[in-house]
Write an enzyme that holds these catalytic residues in place. Structure first.
Site, mmCIF file in Angstrom:
data_model
loop_
_atom_site.group_PDB
_atom_site.id
_atom_site.type_symbol
_atom_site.label_atom_id
_atom_site.label_comp_id
_atom_site.label_asym_id
_atom_site.label_seq_id
_atom_site.Cartn_x
_atom_site.Cartn_y
_atom_site.Cartn_z
ATOM 1 N N THR A 231 1.076 -1.645 -0.018
ATOM 2 C CA THR A 231 0.087 -0.100 -0.164
ATOM 3 C C THR A 231 0.707 0.945 -0.108
ATOM 4 O O THR A 231 1.991 1.117 0.478
ATOM 5 C CB THR A 231 -1.162 -0.078 1.370
ATOM 6 O OG1 THR A 231 -0.253 -0.083 2.464
ATOM 7 C CG2 THR A 231 -2.102 -1.511 1.268
ATOM 8 N N ASP A 232 0.143 2.286 -0.570
ATOM 9 C CA ASP A 232 0.727 3.769 -0.382
ATOM 10 C C ASP A 232 1.111 4.517 0.720
ATOM 11 O O ASP A 232 0.310 4.079 1.468
ATOM 12 C CB ASP A 232 0.570 4.061 -1.578
ATOM 13 C CG ASP A 232 1.758 5.307 -2.255
ATOM 14 O OD1 ASP A 232 2.417 5.126 -1.934
ATOM 15 O OD2 ASP A 232 1.460 6.112 -3.178
ATOM 16 N N LYS A 233 1.974 5.750 0.447
ATOM 17 C CA LYS A 233 2.126 6.341 1.565
ATOM 18 C C LYS A 233 0.244 6.693 1.909
ATOM 19 O O LYS A 233 -0.110 6.967 1.102
ATOM 20 C CB LYS A 233 2.653 7.543 1.262
ATOM 21 C CG LYS A 233 2.432 8.518 2.738
ATOM 22 C CD LYS A 233 3.821 10.438 2.029
ATOM 23 C CE LYS A 233 3.181 11.042 3.238
ATOM 24 N NZ LYS A 233 3.886 12.260 2.456
ATOM 25 N N VAL B 106 -2.324 4.626 2.575
ATOM 26 C CA VAL B 106 -3.289 4.744 2.791
ATOM 27 C C VAL B 106 -3.565 3.141 3.608
ATOM 28 O O VAL B 106 -2.266 2.699 4.749
ATOM 29 C CB VAL B 106 -2.782 3.351 1.341
ATOM 30 C CG1 VAL B 106 -3.513 2.194 0.933
ATOM 31 C CG2 VAL B 106 -2.862 4.530 0.370
#
Length: 402
Positions: A79-81, A83
């Site tokens: 998962t991205d920053k 999220v």
């Protein structure tokens, strides 16, 4: 001492050798304040905090505490920053000392990170490759669908909290929405026609399509851009402190970086600009266009799915080997409570405090130049909206996951 002799270690300095087992560790988290899920030296990440908690709890030995690779560490979905995840899985080899290792691990974690439990797996289990598909949820306020309302662009900053916009070499400033404007947005309710169009727009993504325009660093000829979306579902609106919100569920085999946020953004922008839905089909063609990312704030990983692994585990139950299924269901009460307190509530509070979606829409509405000129009543992509990058000519590799 001869060359073949080894120095003796005092018994009190030896760490007891505990049996290890390969497991699927079931976790959940609020991603606020983290630079994403994946281990990244020097950055504050979800995996690093969980790994350190495992070490402190004795699930990972001191000998293996310096490198997660020694424990065969792998996540099911990155998962991205910023999220969140109600459910995710990490595979690793670990020990289970004590009466309640899960409770011990959680005692070393902040409340926004939780270990739900673990499932013992076969030794070759690999969380990423064994994962068949992933379910994500995206939350957005209905006022994002309000018709475009461009703000005045100024070269000079007038207020300390003005929004700064950079278009190429030019820098502009726009005013934030006034309290009266925010109140009007919070009272906005999406029309039945717009909700139906948004649902239809999201349904167009179902099936296998070339999503090269929905990620970065990949060209249309890169076959890895062909992704299979199993289903999309836009739920009926819900009301939080007087604000109307929509929930979108997306189930796909896998997603590329930024893919979901760009899918949501394209469907949203089409509805609010009265652009024909045929634009989505055109976005799967080879021409490259700039699709903005919807805010990370609204995105969360619901859970990864291990259908093939679980089916094989069921088949083995009648034989000699028994494997438990990787299933979040036994923990759903705790997971739902966590989602309400640490994900949904935090998303609503963040939007209330900082108007993240309002800033996103204000930025889009105030863009100068042709980047978003494909949002028009004819649904055509004008030549001036096409962009050329080094990836439009040949395929390039890139990392997976939304």
């Amino acid at each position: 001492m001869s060359g073949r002799e080894r120095p003796q270690i005092a018994d009190e300095d030896k760490e007891p050798r505990l049996p290890k087992k390969k497991v699927a560790l079931l976790i959940g988290f609020n991603g606020t304040g983290y630079q994403g899920m994946q281990l990244n030296p020097g950055a504050k990440t979800i995996e690093n905090d969980i790994f350190q908690a495992l070490c402190k709890a004795g699930a990972i030995s001191k000998a293996n505490a310096d490198d997660p690779k020694k424990s065969q560490w792998m996540r099911a979905a990155r998962t991205d920053k910023g999220v969140h995840a109600a459910g995710n899985v990490v595979s690793l080899k670990m020990s289970t000392p004590g009466d309640d290792i899960v409770k011990e691990i959680n005692s070393h974690l902040p409340d926004q990170l939780r270990v739900w439990g673990y499932v013992q797996t076969k030794r070759s289990f690999h969380a990423k490759t064994a994962c068949d598909s992933r379910i994500y949820e995206y939350l957005l306020p209905s006022h994002a669908f309000m018709p475009p309302s461009p703000k005045e662009l100024r070269k000079e900053q007038q207020n300390e909290d003005d929004l700064k916009l950079v278009f190429g070499d030019e820098t502009y400033f726009i005013s934030r929405s006034t309290p009266e404007e925010i109140k009007a947005k919070e009272e906005y309710r999406i029309s039945a026609d717009d909700l139906a169009k948004f649902r239809e727009a999201m349904s167009i993504y179902q099936g296998t399509h070339n999503f090269h325009n929905y990620t970065i660093g990949r060209g249309s000829s890169d076959r890895s851009c062909n992704r299979y979306i199993m289903s999309t579902k836009v739920e009926d609106p819900v009301y939080i402190d007087g604000v109307e919100w929509l929930s979108v569920k997306l189930h796909g085999q896998s997603f590329m970086l930024h893919q979901i946020r760009k899918m949501i953004s394209m469907a949203l922008l089409i509805v609010r600009t009265n652009t024909p839905l045929t634009l989505i089909e055109r976005s799967f063609e080879k021409n490259r266009i700039n699709i903005p990312k919807a805010p990370a704030l609204g995105l969360l990983l619901e859970r990864p799915i291990f259908g093939s692994y679980n089916k094989h585990a069921q088949d083995q139950k009648n034989g000699q080997t028994h494997r438990d299924e990787i299933d979040f269901e036994p923990f759903m009460d705790k997971i739902e409570a966590f989602k309400v307190e640490w994900i949904y509530k935090k998303i609503f509070e963040e939007e209330k405090a900082n108007a993240v979606f309002d800033q996103f829409i204000s930025h889009i509405d105030s863009v100068t130049g042709p980047d978003y000129s494909y949002l028009n009543s004819e649904g055509v992509i004008p030549e001036e909206a096409l962009i050329v990058t080094k990836f439009t000519a040949k395929p390039e590799p890139a990392d997976d996951d939304a």
